[in-house]
Design a protein around this motif. Structure first.
Motif, short mmCIF file in Angstrom:
data_model
loop_
_atom_site.label_atom_id
_atom_site.label_comp_id
_atom_site.label_asym_id
_atom_site.label_seq_id
_atom_site.Cartn_x
_atom_site.Cartn_y
_atom_site.Cartn_z
N HIS A 134 0.83 -1.21 0.00
CA HIS A 134 0.00 0.00 0.00
C HIS A 134 0.87 1.27 0.00
O HIS A 134 0.88 2.05 0.94
N VAL A 136 0.49 3.94 -1.61
CA VAL A 136 -0.24 5.20 -1.76
C VAL A 136 -0.98 5.59 -0.49
O VAL A 136 -1.78 6.53 -0.48
N ASN A 137 -0.68 4.90 0.62
CA ASN A 137 -1.34 5.22 1.89
C ASN A 137 -0.46 4.77 3.04
O ASN A 137 -0.65 3.70 3.61
N LYS A 151 0.52 11.94 6.58
CA LYS A 151 0.59 10.70 5.81
C LYS A 151 1.59 10.86 4.68
O LYS A 151 1.98 11.98 4.32
N TYR A 153 3.17 9.14 0.77
CA TYR A 153 2.81 8.44 -0.46
C TYR A 153 4.09 8.20 -1.25
O TYR A 153 4.87 9.14 -1.50
N SER A 155 6.73 7.12 -4.28
CA SER A 155 6.92 7.15 -5.73
C SER A 155 7.17 5.73 -6.22
O SER A 155 7.21 4.78 -5.43
N LEU A 170 9.29 9.52 -0.65
CA LEU A 170 8.05 9.56 0.13
C LEU A 170 7.55 11.00 0.14
O LEU A 170 8.23 11.91 0.63
N TYR A 171 6.35 11.18 -0.40
CA TYR A 171 5.74 12.50 -0.44
C TYR A 171 4.82 12.67 0.76
O TYR A 171 4.02 11.80 1.07
N ASN A 173 1.77 14.68 2.97
CA ASN A 173 0.55 15.46 2.74
C ASN A 173 0.64 16.85 3.34
O ASN A 173 -0.30 17.63 3.26
#
Length: 283
Positions: A134, A136-137, A151, A153, A155, A170-171, A173
């Motif tokens: 996961h 994207v979360n 949180k 997300y 790449s 890691l992006y 939020n």
């Protein structure tokens, strides 16, 4: 192209499979255990350990054309990490079944990734999340969840950044936060997997212990005696079923004798001889 060079000997899972199939008593102990068919759990774990041990070295992680187009790399990297996760869960399942509780010995081990706050298993689960299950979360950058609403997300994966064999960005939020690089070295993942796979050596010994404990416990239970041969056979048949099964042990011999002694002879000429045989207490 990066060739997976993990040192997993598939002969070890074959050896474990041979051990659990060596004695039919083991199957009988687990096919109906505490209301569950735990033999099926063992079979599933063995099957997937075979899949991983025989297939993981054939995974070729191919870098496409740099960071911006790592489609195949990302998928193959995910395949590799998920395979290791299946290995881990299969080993843990075998410990749960054979020990009757969660006595998996590496539960708190930190010797591979050397994270001060979390175990190797928890850190690996974070790697698994980032690189495939996961991405994207994500709730943290390092597997340690903070008490806030931030949180992350991931790449796609790449092997062209420095510091790690495989990396992602890691992006966050949070608008003010910079991207964070996260990655792993394949040598560490290999070491992590090998250490858990080699626990099969311990599990092979546990199979023998399970059988010997069962035999020792049953030996402590006295078998009632009855002077009537048929009644005694009924007792022995029941004891054999409870100690081993209705198919193995002395089941065949006992049932043969029981049917023999239950035969009702009508012929007057042979009846005295047969009755005398039935009443004989000699072995």
């Amino acid at each position: 192209m990066i060739k997976i060079t993990i040192n997993i000997n598939s002969d070890l899972i074959d050896k474990f499979r041979d051990k659990v199939n060596e004695n039919h008593m083991f199957y009988e102990l687990y096919r109906s255990n505490a209301g569950k068919n735990k033999w099926n759990i063992i079979c599933s774990a063995m099957d997937w350990l075979t899949v991983v041990s025989k297939g993981i070295t054939k995974i070729n992680i191919k870098n496409d054309n740099g960071f911006a187009s790592n489609h195949l790399l990302s998928l193959n990297c995910m395949q590799y990490i998920v395979a290791i996760d299946i290995l881990l869960e299969s080993i843990k399942q075998l410990y749960r079944v054979l020990d009757g509780e969660d006595n998996y010995p590496l539960n708190k081990d930190k010797s591979i990734f050397k994270q001060s706050e979390i175990s190797d298993d928890k850190y690996f689960k974070h790697i698994r999340a980032v690189f495939g299950t996961h991405p994207v979360n994500l709730k943290s950058v390092d597997g340690i969840r903070k008490n806030n609403d931030e949180k992350f997300y991931a790449s796609w994966s790449t092997s062209v950044l420095l510091d790690y064999d495989f990396s992602v960005f890691l992006y966050s939020n949070k608008p003010e936060k910079e991207n964070i690089k996260f990655g792993f070295d394949i040598e560490k993942i290999n070491e992590y997997a090998q250490k858990r796979y080699n626990l099969l050596n311990d599990l092979i010994k546990k199979v023998d212990i399970v059988i010997q404990d069962h035999i020792s416990n049953k030996k402590k239970i006295d078998i009632k005696e009855n002077k009537n041969p048929i009644k005694q056979l009924e007792i022995l048949i029941k004891e054999n079923e409870e100690r081993i099964s209705s198919q193995y042990g002395y089941a065949h011999q006992l049932n043969y004798l029981y049917r023999l002694l239950k035969v009702d002879i009508k012929d007057d000429e042979w009846k005295p001889i047969i009755d005398n045989y039935k009443d004989c207490n000699a072995p």
